[in-house]
Design an enzyme around this catalytic site. Structure first.
Site, PDB file in Angstrom:
ATOM      1  CG  ASP A  47      -1.839   1.217   1.240  1.00 51.18           C
ATOM      2  OD1 ASP A  47      -2.916   1.112   0.633  1.00 51.18           O
ATOM      3  OD2 ASP A  47      -1.481   2.261   1.831  1.00 51.18           O
ATOM      4  CE1 TYR A  52       0.503   7.909   2.280  1.00 49.22           C
ATOM      5  CE2 TYR A  52       1.029   5.615   1.837  1.00 49.22           C
ATOM      6  CZ  TYR A  52       0.179   6.569   2.366  1.00 49.22           C
ATOM      7  OH  TYR A  52      -0.970   6.176   2.988  1.00 49.22           O
ATOM      8  CE  LYS A  81      -3.823   4.750   0.574  1.00 48.67           C
ATOM      9  NZ  LYS A  81      -2.416   4.543   0.876  1.00 48.67           N
ATOM     10  CG  HIS A 115      -4.802   9.821   0.058  1.00 44.84           C
ATOM     11  ND1 HIS A 115      -3.458   9.691  -0.170  1.00 44.84           N
ATOM     12  CD2 HIS A 115      -4.957   9.487   1.363  1.00 44.84           C
ATOM     13  CE1 HIS A 115      -2.840   9.310   0.929  1.00 44.84           C
ATOM     14  NE2 HIS A 115      -3.735   9.181   1.883  1.00 44.84           N
TER      15      HIS A 115
HETATM   16  N1  LIG Z   1      -5.386   6.366   3.604  1.00 47.02           N
HETATM   17  C1  LIG Z   1      -4.839   7.104   4.537  1.00 47.02           C
HETATM   18  O1  LIG Z   1      -5.194   8.276   4.749  1.00 47.02           O
HETATM   19  C2  LIG Z   1      -3.721   6.527   5.362  1.00 47.02           C
HETATM   20  C3  LIG Z   1      -3.283   7.180   6.521  1.00 47.02           C
HETATM   21  C4  LIG Z   1      -2.271   6.581   7.260  1.00 47.02           C
HETATM   22  C5  LIG Z   1      -1.732   5.373   6.849  1.00 47.02           C
HETATM   23  N2  LIG Z   1      -2.158   4.762   5.703  1.00 47.02           N
HETATM   24  C6  LIG Z   1      -1.621   3.455   5.252  1.00 47.02           C
HETATM   25  O2  LIG Z   1      -1.720   2.533   6.325  1.00 47.02           O
HETATM   26  C7  LIG Z   1      -0.425   1.996   6.621  1.00 47.02           C
HETATM   27  C8  LIG Z   1      -0.316   1.673   8.098  1.00 47.02           C
HETATM   28  O3  LIG Z   1      -0.549   2.810   8.889  1.00 47.02           O
HETATM   29  P1  LIG Z   1       0.616   3.575   9.692  1.00 47.02           P
HETATM   30  O4  LIG Z   1       1.897   3.364   8.998  1.00 47.02           O
HETATM   31  O5  LIG Z   1       0.169   4.981   9.904  1.00 47.02           O
HETATM   32  O6  LIG Z   1       0.579   2.891  11.118  1.00 47.02           O
HETATM   33  P2  LIG Z   1       0.708   1.397  11.729  1.00 47.02           P
HETATM   34  O7  LIG Z   1       1.047   0.424  10.698  1.00 47.02           O
HETATM   35  O8  LIG Z   1      -0.484   1.214  12.570  1.00 47.02           O
HETATM   36  O9  LIG Z   1       1.924   1.596  12.724  1.00 47.02           O
HETATM   37  C9  LIG Z   1       3.211   1.830  12.292  1.00 47.02           C
HETATM   38  C10 LIG Z   1       4.056   2.127  13.529  1.00 47.02           C
HETATM   39  O10 LIG Z   1       4.099   0.974  14.374  1.00 47.02           O
HETATM   40  C11 LIG Z   1       5.452   0.534  14.519  1.00 47.02           C
HETATM   41  N3  LIG Z   1       5.409  -0.938  14.494  1.00 47.02           N
HETATM   42  C12 LIG Z   1       5.202  -1.736  13.421  1.00 47.02           C
HETATM   43  N4  LIG Z   1       5.175  -3.022  13.774  1.00 47.02           N
HETATM   44  C13 LIG Z   1       5.367  -3.062  15.112  1.00 47.02           C
HETATM   45  C14 LIG Z   1       5.443  -4.106  16.053  1.00 47.02           C
HETATM   46  N5  LIG Z   1       5.297  -5.369  15.674  1.00 47.02           N
HETATM   47  N6  LIG Z   1       5.666  -3.771  17.349  1.00 47.02           N
HETATM   48  C15 LIG Z   1       5.808  -2.493  17.729  1.00 47.02           C
HETATM   49  N7  LIG Z   1       5.728  -1.451  16.881  1.00 47.02           N
HETATM   50  C16 LIG Z   1       5.516  -1.734  15.582  1.00 47.02           C
HETATM   51  C17 LIG Z   1       6.213   1.151  13.365  1.00 47.02           C
HETATM   52  O11 LIG Z   1       7.553   1.390  13.703  1.00 47.02           O
HETATM   53  P3  LIG Z   1       8.822   0.865  12.822  1.00 47.02           P
HETATM   54  O12 LIG Z   1       8.577   1.219  11.388  1.00 47.02           O
HETATM   55  O13 LIG Z   1       9.955   1.617  13.426  1.00 47.02           O
HETATM   56  O14 LIG Z   1       8.901  -0.605  13.069  1.00 47.02           O
HETATM   57  C18 LIG Z   1       5.463   2.473  13.169  1.00 47.02           C
HETATM   58  O15 LIG Z   1       5.901   3.448  14.104  1.00 47.02           O
HETATM   59  C19 LIG Z   1       0.508   3.119   6.144  1.00 47.02           C
HETATM   60  O16 LIG Z   1       1.857   2.701   6.046  1.00 47.02           O
HETATM   61  C20 LIG Z   1      -0.153   3.514   4.854  1.00 47.02           C
HETATM   62  O17 LIG Z   1       0.162   2.585   3.836  1.00 47.02           O
HETATM   63  C21 LIG Z   1      -3.152   5.321   4.974  1.00 47.02           C
END
Ligand SMILES: NC(=O)c1ccc[n+]([C@@H]2O[C@H](COP(=O)([O-])OP(=O)(O)OC[C@H]3O[C@@H](n4cnc5c(N)ncnc54)[C@H](OP(=O)(O)O)[C@@H]3O)[C@@H](O)[C@H]2O)c1
Length: 292
Positions: A47, A52, A81, A115
């Site tokens: 994704d 990004y 997106k 998005h």
């Molecule tokens: N459509 C939208 O508006 C929107 C908005 C936000 C996100 N997204 C998408 O959703 C994806 C996921 O959301 P997100 O990146 O915001 O948050 P997330 O995946 O919920 O959390 C990522 C965070 O958690 C940490 N992490 C990952 N695995 C872990 C584990 N097993 N134990 C402890 N900490 C852990 C990561 O750190 P490290 O990287 O340091 O491991 C990072 O700080 C994004 O990458 C993006 O593709 C979309």
């Protein structure tokens, strides 16, 4: 690792219930390496988004994985997106779709999302419908469409979105949004499934207890909670060991009682960090430029 399950979109396409997100992975080399690590670990859904600014790095990793024989293009499910800047009119939206495909160096994108429900998103959607009918996009969907917006949208457009990617985790469970998506056969996809670096779920005693019981980590438990309610998850990590840990959620199941306990952490919209109803946020998105 057990097999990642899939969910069928309303156009018949199978989408993996778990994928890998690359939000805020701005360094190209780091992004490419993380995506390759993820594909090697078994993820098939990646994704990204135009905003990004790492579509090119994702494309490089994907092409490398295919040329190394780790997987085929058909096995992958690449999502990107369209950013708000390109949603001003149909021509800009058409150009944005072509730009994403070109940046990734792919012939088609598996799933493309609006998005945000901002600017002229109906005209942008018509460009997405066209590209879908032309085979450039295998599925089309939306993101951050709250229930009233999604309802109006589904009641208006020719092709209903196949997916709605919204914030979904134990601290923002959005049961009402899931109801609306079910009504229109729109598959829910969770962004920030691990809380997005907020809420500190990893120190929550109840989650730790459930994790110990299943011999899993807190991260695995909360990802499992979402997929068990039919929500696609796309956790992000740049650490190889976490990338592997996060995909190992397909060999255990939470009880009904555990599902309820986890859902009880819900804080509703009040607790969210990204405020879609705030005019300041909408202005900020409208003004954000990702290209000239
Ligand atoms: N459509 C939208 O508006 C929107 C908005 C936000 C996100 N997204 C998408 O959703 C994806 C996921 O959301 P997100 O990146 O915001 O948050 P997330 O995946 O919920 O959390 C990522 C965070 O958690 C940490 N992490 C990952 N695995 C872990 C584990 N097993 N134990 C402890 N900490 C852990 C990561 O750190 P490290 O990287 O340091 O491991 C990072 O700080 C994004 O990458 C993006 O593709 C979309």
């Amino acid at each position: 690792m057990s097999q990642i399950e899939t969910v069928r979109l309303h156009n018949g396409l199978e989408m993996p219930l778990e994928g890998f997100g690359v939000f805020q992975v701005r360094d190209k080399e780091e992004c490419k390496r993380a995506v390759l690590d993820a594909i090697k670990a078994g993820y098939r859904l990646i994704d990204t988004a135009a905003s990004y600014t790492n579509e090119d790095a994702v494309g490089e990793a994907v092409r490398e994985a295919i040329s190394e024989g780790i997987c085929t293009r058909e096995e992958l499910f690449i999502t990107s997106k369209m950013w708000v800047q390109d949603m001003e009119n149909i021509d800009m939206a058409r150009a944005a779709i072509d730009a994403s495909i070109k940046k990734m160096g792919l012939e088609y994108i598996d799933l493309y999302l609006l998005h945000q429900a901002m600017k002229d998103y109906f005209s942008a959607w018509r460009a997405m419908e066209e590209a879908y009918e032309a085979g450039k996009l295998k599925a089309i969907g939306v993101s951050n469409f709250y229930p009233h917006v999604l309802t109006n949208f589904c009641e208006t457009v020719k092709i209903r979105p196949m997916v709605n990617q919204v914030e979904l985790h134990p601290y923002f469970t959005q049961e009402d949004a899931l109801e609306t998506m079910k009504y229109y056969d729109v598959v829910p996809e969770a962004w920030a499934p691990l809380g997005g670096g907020r809420y500190n779920p990893f120190e929550n005693e109840m989650l730790k207890e459930i994790a110990v019981k299943h011999n899993k980590s807190v991260g695995q438990v909360i990802l499992r909670w979402n997929v068990q309610r039919g929500v696609v998850v796309i956790p992000k990590s740049t650490h190889k060991e976490r990338i592997i840990e996060n995909v190992n959620i397909w060999d255990f199941a939470l009880s009904e009682d555990e599902m309820k306990q986890i859902s009880s952490l819900d804080q509703g919209y009040v607790g969210t960090a990204v405020k879609h109803f705030d005019p300041e946020f909408v202005r900020m998105c409208n003004q954000r430029k990702i290209h000239d």
